[in-house]
Design an enzyme around this catalytic site. Structure first.
Site, PDB file in Angstrom:
ATOM      1  N   CYS A 141      38.755 -79.185 -22.792  1.00 20.49           N
ATOM      2  CA  CYS A 141      37.918 -78.839 -21.648  1.00 20.49           C
ATOM      3  C   CYS A 141      38.325 -79.650 -20.415  1.00 20.49           C
ATOM      4  O   CYS A 141      37.912 -80.800 -20.263  1.00 20.49           O
ATOM      5  CB  CYS A 141      36.450 -79.062 -21.991  1.00 20.49           C
ATOM      6  SG  CYS A 141      35.336 -78.566 -20.666  1.00 20.49           S
ATOM      7  N   CYS A 144      35.471 -80.622 -18.105  1.00 18.37           N
ATOM      8  CA  CYS A 144      34.643 -81.708 -18.644  1.00 18.37           C
ATOM      9  C   CYS A 144      35.359 -83.051 -18.539  1.00 18.37           C
ATOM     10  O   CYS A 144      34.762 -84.047 -18.161  1.00 18.37           O
ATOM     11  CB  CYS A 144      34.335 -81.472 -20.123  1.00 18.37           C
ATOM     12  SG  CYS A 144      33.790 -79.815 -20.518  1.00 18.37           S
ATOM     13  N   ASP A 145      36.627 -83.082 -18.912  1.00 20.08           N
ATOM     14  CA  ASP A 145      37.298 -84.366 -19.114  1.00 20.08           C
ATOM     15  C   ASP A 145      38.394 -84.682 -18.104  1.00 20.08           C
ATOM     16  O   ASP A 145      38.929 -85.800 -18.108  1.00 20.08           O
ATOM     17  CB  ASP A 145      37.894 -84.405 -20.539  1.00 20.08           C
ATOM     18  CG  ASP A 145      36.804 -84.353 -21.607  1.00 20.08           C
ATOM     19  OD1 ASP A 145      35.680 -84.809 -21.310  1.00 20.08           O
ATOM     20  OD2 ASP A 145      37.072 -83.865 -22.715  1.00 20.08           O
TER      21      ASP A 145
HETATM   22  C1  LIG Z   1      35.737 -81.756 -26.340  1.00 20.48           C
HETATM   23  C2  LIG Z   1      34.676 -81.114 -25.492  1.00 20.48           C
HETATM   24  C3  LIG Z   1      34.127 -81.841 -24.450  1.00 20.48           C
HETATM   25  C4  LIG Z   1      33.151 -81.272 -23.655  1.00 20.48           C
HETATM   26  N1  LIG Z   1      32.619 -82.005 -22.644  1.00 20.48           N
HETATM   27  C5  LIG Z   1      31.667 -81.470 -21.858  1.00 20.48           C
HETATM   28  C6  LIG Z   1      31.116 -82.219 -20.783  1.00 20.48           C
HETATM   29  O1  LIG Z   1      31.466 -83.374 -20.556  1.00 20.48           O
HETATM   30  N2  LIG Z   1      30.174 -81.604 -20.026  1.00 20.48           N
HETATM   31  C7  LIG Z   1      29.763 -80.315 -20.240  1.00 20.48           C
HETATM   32  O2  LIG Z   1      28.895 -79.820 -19.523  1.00 20.48           O
HETATM   33  N3  LIG Z   1      30.291 -79.571 -21.237  1.00 20.48           N
HETATM   34  C8  LIG Z   1      31.226 -80.117 -22.044  1.00 20.48           C
HETATM   35  N4  LIG Z   1      31.788 -79.373 -23.048  1.00 20.48           N
HETATM   36  C9  LIG Z   1      31.344 -77.982 -23.219  1.00 20.48           C
HETATM   37  C10 LIG Z   1      29.979 -77.985 -23.951  1.00 20.48           C
HETATM   38  O3  LIG Z   1      30.090 -78.776 -25.095  1.00 20.48           O
HETATM   39  C11 LIG Z   1      29.557 -76.568 -24.302  1.00 20.48           C
HETATM   40  O4  LIG Z   1      29.579 -75.753 -23.144  1.00 20.48           O
HETATM   41  C12 LIG Z   1      28.157 -76.569 -24.893  1.00 20.48           C
HETATM   42  O5  LIG Z   1      28.079 -77.435 -25.986  1.00 20.48           O
HETATM   43  C13 LIG Z   1      27.728 -75.166 -25.321  1.00 20.48           C
HETATM   44  O6  LIG Z   1      26.467 -75.272 -25.852  1.00 20.48           O
HETATM   45  P1  LIG Z   1      25.884 -74.205 -26.869  1.00 20.48           P
HETATM   46  O7  LIG Z   1      24.500 -74.693 -27.192  1.00 20.48           O
HETATM   47  O8  LIG Z   1      26.044 -72.851 -26.339  1.00 20.48           O
HETATM   48  O9  LIG Z   1      26.788 -74.256 -28.172  1.00 20.48           O
HETATM   49  P2  LIG Z   1      27.465 -75.393 -29.038  1.00 20.48           P
HETATM   50  O10 LIG Z   1      27.357 -76.740 -28.452  1.00 20.48           O
HETATM   51  O11 LIG Z   1      28.801 -74.857 -29.379  1.00 20.48           O
HETATM   52  O12 LIG Z   1      26.548 -75.389 -30.354  1.00 20.48           O
HETATM   53  C14 LIG Z   1      26.556 -74.300 -31.210  1.00 20.48           C
HETATM   54  C15 LIG Z   1      25.609 -74.593 -32.345  1.00 20.48           C
HETATM   55  O13 LIG Z   1      25.438 -73.424 -33.133  1.00 20.48           O
HETATM   56  C16 LIG Z   1      25.469 -73.783 -34.507  1.00 20.48           C
HETATM   57  N5  LIG Z   1      25.833 -72.595 -35.269  1.00 20.48           N
HETATM   58  C17 LIG Z   1      26.952 -71.830 -35.189  1.00 20.48           C
HETATM   59  N6  LIG Z   1      26.905 -70.835 -36.078  1.00 20.48           N
HETATM   60  C18 LIG Z   1      25.704 -70.946 -36.715  1.00 20.48           C
HETATM   61  C19 LIG Z   1      25.056 -70.225 -37.759  1.00 20.48           C
HETATM   62  N7  LIG Z   1      25.622 -69.154 -38.330  1.00 20.48           N
HETATM   63  N8  LIG Z   1      23.834 -70.650 -38.185  1.00 20.48           N
HETATM   64  C20 LIG Z   1      23.219 -71.718 -37.608  1.00 20.48           C
HETATM   65  N9  LIG Z   1      23.798 -72.434 -36.610  1.00 20.48           N
HETATM   66  C21 LIG Z   1      25.014 -72.063 -36.194  1.00 20.48           C
HETATM   67  C22 LIG Z   1      26.464 -74.937 -34.571  1.00 20.48           C
HETATM   68  O14 LIG Z   1      26.263 -75.706 -35.751  1.00 20.48           O
HETATM   69  C23 LIG Z   1      26.078 -75.689 -33.297  1.00 20.48           C
HETATM   70  O15 LIG Z   1      25.001 -76.547 -33.557  1.00 20.48           O
HETATM   71  C24 LIG Z   1      32.737 -79.930 -23.878  1.00 20.48           C
HETATM   72  C25 LIG Z   1      33.291 -79.205 -24.929  1.00 20.48           C
HETATM   73  C26 LIG Z   1      34.249 -79.789 -25.744  1.00 20.48           C
HETATM   74  C27 LIG Z   1      34.824 -79.000 -26.891  1.00 20.48           C
END
Ligand SMILES: Cc1cc2nc3c(=O)[nH]c(=O)nc-3n(C[C@H](O)[C@H](O)[C@H](O)COP(=O)(O)OP(=O)(O)OC[C@H]3O[C@@H](n4cnc5c(N)ncnc54)[C@H](O)[C@@H]3O)c2cc1C
Length: 322
Positions: A141, A144-145
């Protein structure tokens, strides 16, 4: 006697910023949400050390701590957070219909509303040195980083629009960006290619792949290989960004929810409504554009509000009929 199937008002699938924010709003609205964490409790942010851009943390915060705090906030208002994976779904297509979900291939649960927050997973190269240095200079990302590499030399892997956009973003912050493209051309649109080509501090290496990420605890360099000649070269960098795509975690909803060609759930207009009444999608599972924690949290809030309004409408309709 058969075990009674549990029925909940709101079932939240996923424990990233979207899921926990939906949980905070849904529990404060007395929807008594049950949230299943999935295989990655806390979501993607648990794989990163420093989150510097989430509002409200002037000194930044590490990802796992932030996600524990979000969970605690959701639990404070009564969210029932459970460890478990949703493995099957049967979504109703009727207004006021009951959705059936299977947890861990064994437990059945019924829900009046479902909030999908299953996120997306960044694709990696899956070579050992890259996996070892994830969080130590290897990131998926740039937005992000990238800031952590201000004024430094970095490399980015990828050839599509996202890679081109992230390379341009990095070029504004970093001293030099080396872009590694596996083929002898880029997949990105002509406009994006033009943008990349016009930036003097981006060097594009075609027919080039990562052979090894160099460094013990942190990235100190990169060994690349020309896939036509086999010739290897070491590049001095401190950060490596992987921009080869994301996969939304939406397979279990295929065939029931409208999705785009890559599996992102399609929501209606400015809402989180899907094509099934009472089913809402938030976070990265429905957003291939922004993919940030704060935007995921924003749509989590929207999903809870949409669920609350939907339940109120269903309730009113029942009263009118009776
Ligand atoms: C290395 C890295 C660094 C990042 N740094 C930043 C940052 O500094 N700032 C920022 O704003 N964004 C950052 N991001 C992006 C950010 O992490 C994502 O945009 C954000 O986490 C998305 O949130 P979400 O809740 O949609 O999903 P996610 O965080 O992807 O969470 C998905 C959840 O769904 C669950 N899940 C999936 N399938 C199932 C299922 N079948 N049953 C039950 N649960 C399930 C998983 O276990 C997880 O808990 C970063 C991403 C990465 C990879």
């Amino acid at each position: 006697m058969a075990e009674k199937i549990e029925r909940v008002k709101t079932l939240i699938v996923g424990s990233g910023p979207a899921g926990y924010t939906a949980a905070i709003y849904a529990s404060r609205a007395d929807l008594k949400p049950v949230l299943y964490t999935g295989m990655e409790p806390g979501g993607q942010l648990t794989t990163t050390t420093e989150v510097d851009n989430f509002p409200g943390y002037p000194e930044g915060i590490d990802g796992p701590t932030m996600m524990v705090q979000l969970q605690q906030q959701a639990e404070r208002f009564g969210t029932d957070v459970r460890i478990g994976l949703v493995t099957g779904v049967e979504l109703s297509d009727e207004i006021g219909g009951i959705h059936k979900l299977t947890i861990d291939n064994s437990k059945e649960i019924e829900a009046e509303t479902v909030i999908i927050s299953t996120g997306a997973s960044a694709k990696y190269l899956n070579i050992p040195s890259e996996q070892r240095l994830r969080g130590g200079g290897v990131s998926a990302c740039a937005v992000c980083d990238g800031f952590f590499y201000k004024g430094q030399d970095v490399a980015i892997v990828g050839a599509g629009d996202t890679a081109a956009e992230e390379a341009s973003y990095l070029a504004n912050i970093c001293n030099k960006v080396t872009m590694l493209v596996r083929k002898d051309y880029m997949r990105a649109s002509k406009a994006m290619q033009h943008r990349v080509n016009s930036l003097e501090n981006i060097e594009i290496k075609y027919n080039t792949e990562v052979d090894e990420v160099l460094g013990d605890q942190v990235v100190e360099g990169l060994r690349v290989v020309n896939n036509q000649t086999g010739e290897k070269e070491d590049i001095s960098i401190t950060g490596l960004f992987i921009a080869i795509g994301h996969k939304p975690n939406t397979d279990i909803f295929k065939g029931q929810l409208d999705m785009d060609e890559t599996g992102y759930i399609i929501t209606k207009g400015k809402s989180t409504k899907t094509n099934r009444p009472g089913v809402f999608a938030s976070g990265d599972a429905q957003d291939k554009e922004y993919r940030q924690a704060v935007t995921a949290a924003g749509t989590g809030c929207m999903a809870a509000l949409d669920a609350e309004r939907y339940l109120a409408t269903v309730e009113t309709e029942k009263e009118v009929v009776s």
